[in-house]
Structures are given as C-alpha cells and as structure tokens.
Design a protein around this motif. Sequence first.
Motif, PDB file in Angstrom:
ATOM      1  N   THR A  99       0.832  -1.194   0.000  1.00 15.10           N
ATOM      2  CA  THR A  99       0.000   0.000   0.000  1.00 15.10           C
ATOM      3  C   THR A  99       0.869   1.246   0.000  1.00 15.10           C
ATOM      4  O   THR A  99       2.017   1.222   0.459  1.00 15.10           O
ATOM      5  N   TYR A 100       0.315   2.318  -0.520  1.00 19.31           N
ATOM      6  CA  TYR A 100       0.984   3.609  -0.616  1.00 19.31           C
ATOM      7  C   TYR A 100       0.104   4.654   0.042  1.00 19.31           C
ATOM      8  O   TYR A 100      -1.114   4.584  -0.048  1.00 19.31           O
ATOM      9  N   GLU A 101       0.753   5.635   0.686  1.00 19.95           N
ATOM     10  CA  GLU A 101      -0.004   6.680   1.380  1.00 19.95           C
ATOM     11  C   GLU A 101       0.886   7.910   1.529  1.00 19.95           C
ATOM     12  O   GLU A 101       2.111   7.796   1.562  1.00 19.95           O
TER      13      GLU A 101
ATOM     14  N   GLY B 126      -1.618  17.502   8.441  1.00 19.69           N
ATOM     15  CA  GLY B 126      -2.170  16.208   8.841  1.00 19.69           C
ATOM     16  C   GLY B 126      -3.149  15.572   7.876  1.00 19.69           C
ATOM     17  O   GLY B 126      -3.577  14.444   8.102  1.00 19.69           O
ATOM     18  N   GLN B 127      -3.514  16.259   6.793  1.00 18.07           N
ATOM     19  CA  GLN B 127      -4.434  15.633   5.843  1.00 18.07           C
ATOM     20  C   GLN B 127      -3.733  14.472   5.142  1.00 18.07           C
ATOM     21  O   GLN B 127      -2.534  14.513   4.888  1.00 18.07           O
ATOM     22  N   SER B 128      -4.513  13.440   4.820  1.00 15.01           N
ATOM     23  CA  SER B 128      -3.952  12.200   4.292  1.00 15.01           C
ATOM     24  C   SER B 128      -4.598  11.810   2.969  1.00 15.01           C
ATOM     25  O   SER B 128      -5.765  12.090   2.723  1.00 15.01           O
ATOM     26  N   SER B 129      -3.818  11.116   2.159  1.00 13.79           N
ATOM     27  CA  SER B 129      -4.301  10.636   0.862  1.00 13.79           C
ATOM     28  C   SER B 129      -5.134   9.369   0.963  1.00 13.79           C
ATOM     29  O   SER B 129      -5.685   8.926  -0.028  1.00 13.79           O
ATOM     30  N   ASP B 130      -5.185   8.769   2.126  1.00 10.98           N
ATOM     31  CA  ASP B 130      -5.729   7.423   2.314  1.00 10.98           C
ATOM     32  C   ASP B 130      -4.765   6.417   1.705  1.00 10.98           C
ATOM     33  O   ASP B 130      -3.794   6.778   1.054  1.00 10.98           O
ATOM     34  N   GLU B 131      -5.015   5.142   1.909  1.00 11.00           N
ATOM     35  CA  GLU B 131      -4.135   4.084   1.385  1.00 11.00           C
ATOM     36  C   GLU B 131      -4.624   3.632   0.019  1.00 11.00           C
ATOM     37  O   GLU B 131      -5.822   3.486  -0.203  1.00 11.00           O
ATOM     38  N   TRP B 132      -3.657   3.387  -0.870  1.00 14.97           N
ATOM     39  CA  TRP B 132      -3.952   2.911  -2.215  1.00 14.97           C
ATOM     40  C   TRP B 132      -3.013   1.761  -2.545  1.00 14.97           C
ATOM     41  O   TRP B 132      -1.932   1.648  -1.961  1.00 14.97           O
ATOM     42  N   ILE B 133      -3.398   0.931  -3.512  1.00 14.95           N
ATOM     43  CA  ILE B 133      -2.540  -0.204  -3.888  1.00 14.95           C
ATOM     44  C   ILE B 133      -1.606   0.138  -5.044  1.00 14.95           C
ATOM     45  O   ILE B 133      -0.820  -0.707  -5.473  1.00 14.95           O
ATOM     46  N   THR B 134      -1.689   1.377  -5.547  1.00 14.84           N
ATOM     47  CA  THR B 134      -0.733   1.875  -6.534  1.00 14.84           C
ATOM     48  C   THR B 134      -0.320   3.288  -6.117  1.00 14.84           C
ATOM     49  O   THR B 134      -1.094   3.987  -5.441  1.00 14.84           O
ATOM     50  N   PRO B 135       0.864   3.744  -6.503  1.00 13.34           N
ATOM     51  CA  PRO B 135       1.307   5.070  -6.070  1.00 13.34           C
ATOM     52  C   PRO B 135       0.637   6.232  -6.814  1.00 13.34           C
ATOM     53  O   PRO B 135       0.595   7.344  -6.294  1.00 13.34           O
ATOM     54  N   HIS B 136       0.089   5.991  -7.993  1.00  9.92           N
ATOM     55  CA  HIS B 136      -0.449   7.091  -8.806  1.00  9.92           C
ATOM     56  C   HIS B 136      -1.528   7.922  -8.092  1.00  9.92           C
ATOM     57  O   HIS B 136      -1.438   9.165  -8.096  1.00  9.92           O
TER      58      HIS B 136
ATOM     59  N   PHE C 199       5.447  16.451   2.325  1.00 11.13           N
ATOM     60  CA  PHE C 199       4.626  15.276   2.618  1.00 11.13           C
ATOM     61  C   PHE C 199       5.496  14.149   3.163  1.00 11.13           C
ATOM     62  O   PHE C 199       6.666  14.025   2.804  1.00 11.13           O
ATOM     63  N   ARG C 200       4.910  13.352   4.029  1.00 10.83           N
ATOM     64  CA  ARG C 200       5.551  12.107   4.465  1.00 10.83           C
ATOM     65  C   ARG C 200       4.892  11.001   3.665  1.00 10.83           C
ATOM     66  O   ARG C 200       3.683  10.801   3.723  1.00 10.83           O
ATOM     67  N   ARG C 201       5.693  10.281   2.877  1.00 14.83           N
ATOM     68  CA  ARG C 201       5.156   9.188   2.063  1.00 14.83           C
ATOM     69  C   ARG C 201       5.480   7.858   2.727  1.00 14.83           C
ATOM     70  O   ARG C 201       6.511   7.708   3.363  1.00 14.83           O
ATOM     71  N   ALA C 202       4.589   6.905   2.525  1.00 16.87           N
ATOM     72  CA  ALA C 202       4.809   5.578   3.104  1.00 16.87           C
ATOM     73  C   ALA C 202       4.496   4.503   2.074  1.00 16.87           C
ATOM     74  O   ALA C 202       3.493   4.579   1.363  1.00 16.87           O
TER      75      ALA C 202
END
Length: 78
Positions: A22-24, A36-46, A64-67
């Motif tokens: 997962t990517y976030e 503190g706003q978040s992109s939510d988790e996704w299964i692709t980075p796009h 941004f902090r990416r994970a």
Amino acid sequence: MRRRTLRFVPFRIEQDRTAEPTYEAVCVSGDDKECGQSSDEWITPHPVEVWMREHSRDTGHTRFRRAFVDYADVSRQG
C-alpha cells in the motif's frame, strides 16, 4: 552449570508477493503544527501522487511524508 551450544541459522526475508503493498501520503506542512491531511491508502502510487499535487495546488503545502508498506515472509534457508 548448564552449557548451551548456539548455532547460526540462516534466514531469508522476502516480500510476500501474495499481499498487495500500500501507498499513502500525509501532509506535514505547517509552521506551528502539521496539516495532517492524508491521501488514504492505495494499492498503486499514482492516486497518492495525484492527491499530493492537488493538495499542494489547493493549499500551497509542499511537504509530505510518504509511506510504502509491504508484507514480508521469513523462512529458514537450507
């Protein structure tokens, strides 16, 4: 006194290909406190990259902090 023999056992650590990573991203911009706003988790980075561009455009925030999170399998070798 009891004696013990310790033996090195080689292990292999590999990415678990049966589980999707997962990517976030989380916005950490701000002077006094992080946005503190978040992109939510996704299964692709796009979708995460799209969210970061849009959030940056709308707010002016640029940090941004990416994970990237994956799963690992540990197995004994040999």
